[in-house]
Design a protein around this motif. Structure first.
Motif, short mmCIF file in Angstrom:
data_model
loop_
_atom_site.label_atom_id
_atom_site.label_comp_id
_atom_site.label_asym_id
_atom_site.label_seq_id
_atom_site.Cartn_x
_atom_site.Cartn_y
_atom_site.Cartn_z
N VAL A 152 -4.90 5.36 1.42
CA VAL A 152 -5.04 6.77 1.23
C VAL A 152 -4.20 7.46 1.40
O VAL A 152 -3.97 8.62 0.62
N ALA A 153 -3.33 7.53 2.43
CA ALA A 153 -2.18 8.26 2.60
C ALA A 153 -0.98 8.45 1.75
O ALA A 153 -0.64 9.40 1.37
N PHE A 154 -0.82 7.03 1.14
CA PHE A 154 0.28 6.97 0.18
C PHE A 154 -0.30 6.81 -1.28
O PHE A 154 0.57 6.58 -2.31
N ASN A 155 -1.49 6.81 -1.76
CA ASN A 155 -2.22 6.75 -2.91
C ASN A 155 -2.85 7.93 -3.40
O ASN A 155 -3.89 7.69 -4.23
N GLU A 156 -2.39 9.18 -2.91
CA GLU A 156 -2.73 10.40 -3.47
C GLU A 156 -2.98 10.60 -5.04
O GLU A 156 -1.81 10.18 -5.48
N GLY A 157 -3.82 11.05 -5.61
CA GLY A 157 -4.06 10.99 -7.11
C GLY A 157 -4.42 9.80 -7.94
O GLY A 157 -4.64 9.78 -9.14
N ASN A 158 -4.58 8.66 -7.18
CA ASN A 158 -5.17 7.39 -7.44
C ASN A 158 -6.50 7.94 -8.05
O ASN A 158 -7.44 8.23 -7.56
N ALA A 183 0.83 -1.22 0.01
CA ALA A 183 -0.14 -0.07 0.10
C ALA A 183 0.74 1.25 0.01
O ALA A 183 0.72 2.22 -0.77
N ARG A 184 2.10 1.24 0.68
CA ARG A 184 2.66 2.35 0.81
C ARG A 184 3.62 2.62 -0.43
O ARG A 184 4.04 3.77 -1.10
N ARG A 185 3.84 1.56 -1.17
CA ARG A 185 4.54 1.58 -2.41
C ARG A 185 3.52 1.93 -3.54
O ARG A 185 4.07 1.82 -4.89
N ARG A 186 2.44 2.20 -3.50
CA ARG A 186 1.05 2.31 -4.16
C ARG A 186 1.22 1.17 -5.15
O ARG A 186 0.96 1.05 -6.47
N ASP A 187 1.34 -0.11 -4.80
CA ASP A 187 1.30 -1.38 -5.48
C ASP A 187 0.07 -2.38 -4.97
O ASP A 187 0.17 -3.45 -5.56
N ILE A 205 -9.21 -0.97 9.32
CA ILE A 205 -9.19 0.49 9.36
C ILE A 205 -7.65 1.13 9.08
O ILE A 205 -7.62 2.17 8.33
N GLU A 206 -7.01 0.69 9.60
CA GLU A 206 -5.42 0.99 9.41
C GLU A 206 -4.95 0.49 8.09
O GLU A 206 -4.20 1.61 7.42
N LEU A 207 -5.43 -0.26 7.46
CA LEU A 207 -5.09 -0.42 5.94
C LEU A 207 -5.50 0.69 5.16
O LEU A 207 -4.74 1.02 4.01
N TYR A 208 -7.12 0.82 5.25
CA TYR A 208 -7.57 1.94 4.53
C TYR A 208 -6.50 3.23 5.06
O TYR A 208 -6.42 4.01 3.75
#
Length: 685
Positions: A56-62, A22-26, A49-52
Motif C-alpha cells: 500500500v505504501a508503494f502502490n498509491e493510485g492503484n 511490491a516496491r516496483r509496483r510489479d 502484515i509487512e507485505l501489505y
C-alpha cells in the motif's frame, strides 16, 4: 504463485523478491492476496502484515488499492491489532466510499470496542450512500440493517432496532435473520398483535422467520413447534456436515466393568445464569465413582463467577471451547472418549448445534437448557418428567423420552438476602399483590386481558411485574386503561441482584403464571420463597413446565384446567385469604422434603438414566429419531397457528390437524407415520 514455489526457491531470502516487486509496483493484487494468505495460513501473520504495508505504501493510485486495505484490515484484526484494522478500513473507505464490506467490518470492530453509536452510524452511512440498487448493494444494505437492529437492541434502543429490522425484512422477506430478531423484539416489547404484515411482507413470512424458542412464547402448538425445530435445525446446521471428518467412537464396554460412564455437558450457560444456578449442585452431587463428568463451555463471560467456579471444581474435566471451531471441538470430544454428550443449550443463544451434528459421542441427549424437541437426526434421547411429557404427548418429540421426578434442578445453597419490607420493595403495604416475575416476552395479549379481568374483580389489588424498558411500561399501562384498570395498579420491580430478587419475591400474595410459555426457574424461585403460583398447563413443553414445578412442590391443585378456572381461582384467593394462607403454609411446611428440592435424588436418578442409556448403546439399541412428515407438520401447523386459536384442549387440537392431513391426503397420498398421521387415525379422519 504459492507456498511451494516460494519454499522451493533457490533465493536465500525467498520473500525478498516479493517485497521488491511490491516496491516496483510489479506485484498484482491477486498475487498480493495469494502470498499474504499463504503467509497468514502458515502462521507468519507478521510477514503478511509487512507485505501489505509495503504494497500500500508503494502502490498509491492503484484502482484496487481499497481491496488491499480491506484484506490488510482483516489480517490486522486477526493478529489482535484492532486499532490498525480500523485505520486500514477507514483508508479503504476513503478510496471507495461505497464498498459495503468495509462498512460492515468497521462497524463490527467499533462495536467490539463498545462504541455502539459509532458502529450504528457507520452502517447508516452506508445505507445513505446506497440509494441505487444492485444485487451486491442489496446484500450489504441488508447486512447493515441487520447489524444495526441487533446492536440497537443490545443497547436498549428498541424502537430504532425494530425500525431497522423492519426495513431489512421488507428489503428481502425471504431472508429470515432479521425477522427472527424482529418477532422476538415485538414480543419483548409487548406489541400486540405481534405479527403485522405489509404490502411486501405476509404474516406467514413473519411466522416462518420465528425461532423455535420465540415460537414457544407465541403459540401452544407442539406439532408446529416440532416442525419448526426440524426446519430450524436444517437451516442452522446447513447442508449435512461431512461426518467423516470426525472419527466415530463406537460405544465402549462399561456396564459390569466397574469403570464409570463418561458424561459431558456442553453449554454456554455454565455460569451465573438460570441454567448454571440449576445445575451447579447437581454437578457437585454426582457420584464420581459411577459417572465421570466433563464440561464444555461455549458462552460469553462467566470467568471467575461463583457458579462457574463451583462447577469447575465439581467436574472431572473443564474445557473452554469458546475460541474453538465446531469441527475441532467435535474432535476434542472424540479424543476425550465421551460416552454420553448432553446438549444443555438446544436452540438458545450461543448454542453450538453443529458440534452435535458431527456425532462426536455415541449418544446425544437433550436436557435442561431448552424447552422442546430438537427434531434433529442426532439427538436420540430427551430427559423430562411425566408432567411435562406424559406418555400421550411423546408424539410431539423425536427423541426417546426418559423421565426424572421433576425437570427443574435447583441449588439449595443459593444465597438469599434479608427480606425487605413492602415499602422498601415499592409495593403497597396493605394491598393484595398479584405478581408475575416472568420476562415480558412471555406476556401475550390474551394473558394480559385475563390479568385485567382479575384486577377488575379485586378492588385495591395490584399487579407486580419485572421492569423492562419505559416504553414497554407505558404500553402495558395504556392497555390496562383500555380494560378499565387504573394504570397505577401496575408496579414494575427494578432489576436487582439475584439474592435480593429472591428475597423480595415472597412479599407478593399470589404469582400469576403466563401462557403459553410459563415460568420455569422463576417458578422454582417462587416456591422456594413460599409464594403460591397459579398456572394453566397447555400441550407444549414450555406450557407445562410450571405445572411440573407445583406438582413437585406438593401443590398440584395450583394447576388449573382452563384459563377460565385460572381467573376464577385468582379472584377466589383474593376473597378467601385464609385458603391462600393454607396453601402457603403447605408449601413451606413441605418444602425441604419435596421432590423439587430432592437434588441428591435427582443426581442418583440421572446416573441411573445414564447407565440405562449406556446399556442401550452397548446392546445396539440406541433409538433413531423418527423424522417422517415433519415438513408437512410444519406446513399444516403454520396454517393452524395463523387461525389464531388460543387455549385448546388436546382432543380438538389433534382433530384439527387430522382434518387438514386428511384433506391433503385426498389430493396426494401422505405416508403414514407413528406420530399423529397413523393408518388408524387416517381411517377415522
Amino acid at each position: 504463485m504459492n507456498a511451494n514455489v516460494m519454499s522451493n526457491s533457490g533465493d536465500a531470502h525467498p520473500l525478498q523478491g516479493i517485497f521488491d516487486r511490491a516496491r516496483r509496483r510489479d506485484l498484482s493484487i491477486s498475487d498480493l492476496f495469494q502470498v499474504a494468505e499463504t503467509l497468514n495460513g502458515a502462521g507468519q501473520a507478521s510477514q503478511a502484515i509487512e507485505l501489505y504495508k509495503t504494497w500500500v505504501a508503494f502502490n498509491e493510485g492503484n484502482p484496487l488499492a481499497h481491496l488491499a486495505y480491506f484484506n490488510f484490515s482483516v489480517v490486522l484484526r486477526q493478529s489482535g491489532d484492532s486499532a490498525g484494522a480500523i485505520n486500514a478500513l477507514r483508508t479503504c473507505l476513503a478510496l471507495s466510499p461505497k464498498f459495503g464490506p468495509a462498512h460492515i467490518n468497521l462497524g463490527r470492530t467499533l462495536e467490539d470496542f463498545g462504541l455502539a453509536d459509532q458502529a450504528v452510524q457507520q452502517w447508516r452511512t452506508y445505507l445513505e450512500a446506497t440509494a441505487e440498487v444492485n444485487a451486491d448493494k442489496i446484500n450489504h444494505r441488508l447486512m447493515s440493517l441487520e447489524h444495526s437492529g441487533r446492536l440497537l437492541e443490545a443497547v436498549g434502543r428498541l424502537a430504532e432496532a425494530e425500525a431497522a429490522l423492519w426495513q431489512a425484512i421488507e428489503l428481502q422477506p425471504s431472508k429470515r435473520e432479521a425477522g427472527q430478531h424482529w418477532t422476538a423484539l415485538r414480543l419483548r416489547q409487548c406489541k400486540w398483535p405481534v405479527l403485522v404484515g405489509s404490502l411486501h411482507v405476509t404474516t406467514r413470512q413473519l411466522l416462518d422467520s420465528m425461532s423455535p424458542l420465540t415460537l414457544g412464547c407465541y403459540s401452544d402448538d407442539p406439532l408446529f413447534q416440532l416442525g419448526k425445530a426440524f426446519r430450524y435445525n436444517k437451516t442452522l446446521v446447513g447442508a449435512p456436515v461431512d461426518i467423516s471428518l470426525v472419527p466415530r467412537n463406537l460405544p465402549r464396554k462399561k456396564v459390569g466393568t466397574g469403570r464409570p460412564v463418561r458424561v459431558a455437558y456442553l453449554s454456554s450457560d455454565l455460569r451465573d445464569h438460570a441454567v448454571g444456578f440449576a445445575l451447579r449442585e447437581v454437578f457437585e452431587l454426582h457420584d464420581k465413582t459411577s459417572v465421570e463428568i466433563y464440561a464444555y463451555y461455549c458462552g460469553e463471560g462467566g470467568d471467575g463467577d461463583e457458579t462457574q467456579s463451583r462447577i469447575m471444581k465439581a467436574v472431572s474435566c473443564w474445557r473452554d471451547i469458546r475460541g474453538v471451531s465446531d469441527l475441532d471441538a467435535a474432535k476434542q470430544i472424540v479424543a476425550d472418549e465421551i460416552d454420553i454428550l448432553i446438549d444443555v443449550n438446544g436452540y438458545t443463544k450461543h448454542a453450538r448445534t453443529k458440534i452435535f451434528a458431527f456425532r462426536p459421542a455415541p449418544v446425544i441427549v437433550n436436557f435442561c437448557g431448552y424447552p422442546g424437541t430438537m427434531a434433529s437426526p442426532y439427538h436420540q434421547y430427551m430427559i423430562a418428567d411425566e408432567h411435562i411429557v406424559p406418555p400421550e404427548s411423546e408424539i410431539y418429540y423425536t427423541e426417546k423420552v426418559l423421565r426424572i421426578a421433576c425437570n427443574q434442578p435447583l441449588d439449595r445453597q443459593r444465597t438469599i438476602a434479608a427480606q425487605p419490607t413492602r415499602a422498601q420493595a415499592g409495593v403497597p403495604e396493605e394491598a393484595f399483590v398479584y405478581a408475575c416475575f416472568n420476562g415480558m416476552q412471555k406476556i401475550t395479549d390474551e394473558c394480559f386481558a385475563r390479568w385485567m379481568t382479575i384486577l377488575s374483580a379485586t378492588p385495591g389489588s395490584v399487579l407486580w411485574l419485572l421492569s423492562a424498558e419505559e416504553e414497554t411500561h407505558q404500553r402495558l399501562c395504556g392497555e390496562a386503561v383500555k380494560h378499565g384498570v387504573d394504570a397505577a395498579r401496575l408496579i414494575f420491580a427494578p432489576k436487582a441482584a439475584n439474592a435480593h430478587h429472591l428475597a423480595r419475591i415472597g412479599l407478593a400474595d399470589l404469582f400469576l403464571d403466563t401462557f403459553p410459555y410459563g415460568a420455569h426457574s422463576t417458578a422454582a424461585d417462587a416456591i422456594t420463597m413460599g409464594l403460591p403460583i397459579l398456572t394453566v398447563p397447555g400441550k407444549s413443553f414450555a406450557a407445562r413446565f410450571c405445572a411440573s414445578i407445583v406438582a413437585a412442590a406438593n401443590v398440584p391443585e395450583l394447576a388449573c384446567a382452563t384459563p377460565e378456572e385460572y381467573v376464577a381461582r385468582a379472584i377466589a384467593f383474593f376473597q378467601d385469604r385464609p385458603s391462600l394462607a393454607a396453601v402457603r403454609k403447605k408449601i413451606m411446611d413441605g418444602r425441604d422434603a419435596s421432590v423439587l428440592r430432592d437434588i441428591p435424588g435427582l443426581a442418583r436418578r440421572l446416573e441411573e438414566l445414564f447407565w440405562q442409556i449406556q446399556g442401550d448403546a452397548e446392546r445396539g439399541e440406541t433409538p433413531v429419531p423418527d423424522l417422517r412428515n415433519l415438513d408437512l407438520y410444519y406446513e399444516v401447523g403454520a396454517e393452524v397457528v395463523l387461525e389464531g386459536v388460543g387455549f385448546e384442549a388436546d382432543g380438538p387440537y389433534r382433530q384439527r390437524y387430522l382434518s387438514k392431513f386428511a384433506r391433503l391426503h385426498d389430493y396426494a397420498p401422505i405416508q403414514f407415520d407413528d406420530r399423529l398421521w397413523t393408518a388408524e387415525a387416517a381411517s377415522r379422519a
